[in-house]
Write an enzyme that holds these catalytic residues in place. Sequence first.
Site, short mmCIF file in Angstrom:
data_model
loop_
_atom_site.label_atom_id
_atom_site.label_comp_id
_atom_site.label_asym_id
_atom_site.label_seq_id
_atom_site.Cartn_x
_atom_site.Cartn_y
_atom_site.Cartn_z
N ASP A 233 41.50 36.66 43.23
CA ASP A 233 42.46 37.25 42.58
C ASP A 233 43.28 37.91 42.85
O ASP A 233 43.84 37.25 43.76
CB ASP A 233 41.71 38.51 42.60
CG ASP A 233 42.22 39.38 40.23
OD1 ASP A 233 43.27 39.60 40.77
OD2 ASP A 233 41.13 39.60 39.75
N HIS B 273 46.22 34.99 42.69
CA HIS B 273 47.22 35.17 41.65
C HIS B 273 48.34 35.57 42.36
O HIS B 273 49.19 36.49 41.37
CB HIS B 273 46.52 36.40 40.98
CG HIS B 273 45.53 35.85 40.37
ND1 HIS B 273 44.31 36.79 39.00
CD2 HIS B 273 44.36 35.23 40.21
CE1 HIS B 273 43.26 36.42 38.77
NE2 HIS B 273 43.38 34.97 39.43
#
Length: 431
Positions: A246, A273
């Site tokens: 993430d 991310h």
Amino acid sequence: MIERFRDWTLLSIIGSVALCPAAQAQDRRIVAEPVAPRTVCDRPVASGKNDTANLQDAIDHCPVGEAVYLTRGDFLSGPLEMKSGVTLWIGRGATLIAIAEPTAYDKGLGHCGRIAGKGDGCRPFISFSKTRGGGIYGAGTIDGQGGAPMAGSDQSWWQLARRAQAEGGNQNAPRLIQIDHAQNVTLYGVTLRNAPNFHVAMNQVQGATFWGLTIDAPADARNTDGIDPGGSRDVTIAHSVIRTGDDNVAMKAGNNGSTRHISITDNYFGWGHGLSIGSEVNSGVSDILVRGLTLDGTTSGLRIKSDVSRGGLVERVTYEDVCLRNNAWPIIFDTKYDSRARGDRIPLYRQIVLRHVRGNTGMLLMRGLDRSHALEITLDDVRFADSATWYIENANVTVGPSGVSPPLPHGRAEAPLPSGRERCAKAFPTR
């Protein structure tokens, strides 16, 4: 490969010392490389069984300014609560392993290890709650066992998270390290890997240093953020390698207060991310310095994300000497992260500066909410490959003397863009 990343980090340290005086950092403290405590209060020995009680007792009885030293071996443990001024020193060759047993982390409602309407049913593995000083040092490892089957189940914490994404609801999985209402906490040198949920989460912290860390989780391990400063001030993240499933780093400011005075210097981010601000920014994010950052293969690169359900003021953010490679969205400053969002919390980004930024291809997005709330961006010596595409909407962009490449479009981009959630779903489909 990790050792090669560490070699890159050491080279960046040398360059930063020569070129980047500490006085320019946004963290208002004077931050230098941490030094481990000189005195060890206890040296617990790994038993091969559950060492929780032994480790917690050592922490509880350790004097302020001293360290509990794990010298070698695998220490199996449930949740641990740190004490003010005490350091957990994990030596090279030692691994602190979080047991994959939901009942050990459960807060009393039986939700940990299950999917429910809320996702806060688990205690963290290591907690700094209302502590002052102390931290975690050493060349050893903390392993969250996010991919190991939970006790009494054939699913891992990560599989639970994917099932929650597919079926709806929230997974209840423990964070690896939670720092809550604490001051001057330091994490130095350790490897954090395979967290069941976030690796490091912060809430209303005043002063924190993360130096020389390695944070590592698979690219498809959902919600395994690296370091998330939330409602916190005077934080430095330096000389670290972060690869997660993430956000590599996400600065947030929800209802727990503003996030200000953050320095992120000389780091390497692998898959993940990217470096994010948001999506909760309703209490305000400001005075952020990002310098000497490589984002290598992250889905997004430099990202500010919010929408009208959780927007607020993001200002005085500077990105300098940034290298972006193989990112789908190298720059994404978006006020419409969730196109379905409703509310009156307006996202406004201003005094955002990008200087000496290099990348190859991908989408370069800067999208304000409307003309009355246009983004304010300055670009100086920002260069991408000719195949990179600008999408600019409701943004006032100033180009500095060293220019921008490829040139900015004269008019509004015509192609419709998916929302942030749609982009994420496309990049990481449900498994």
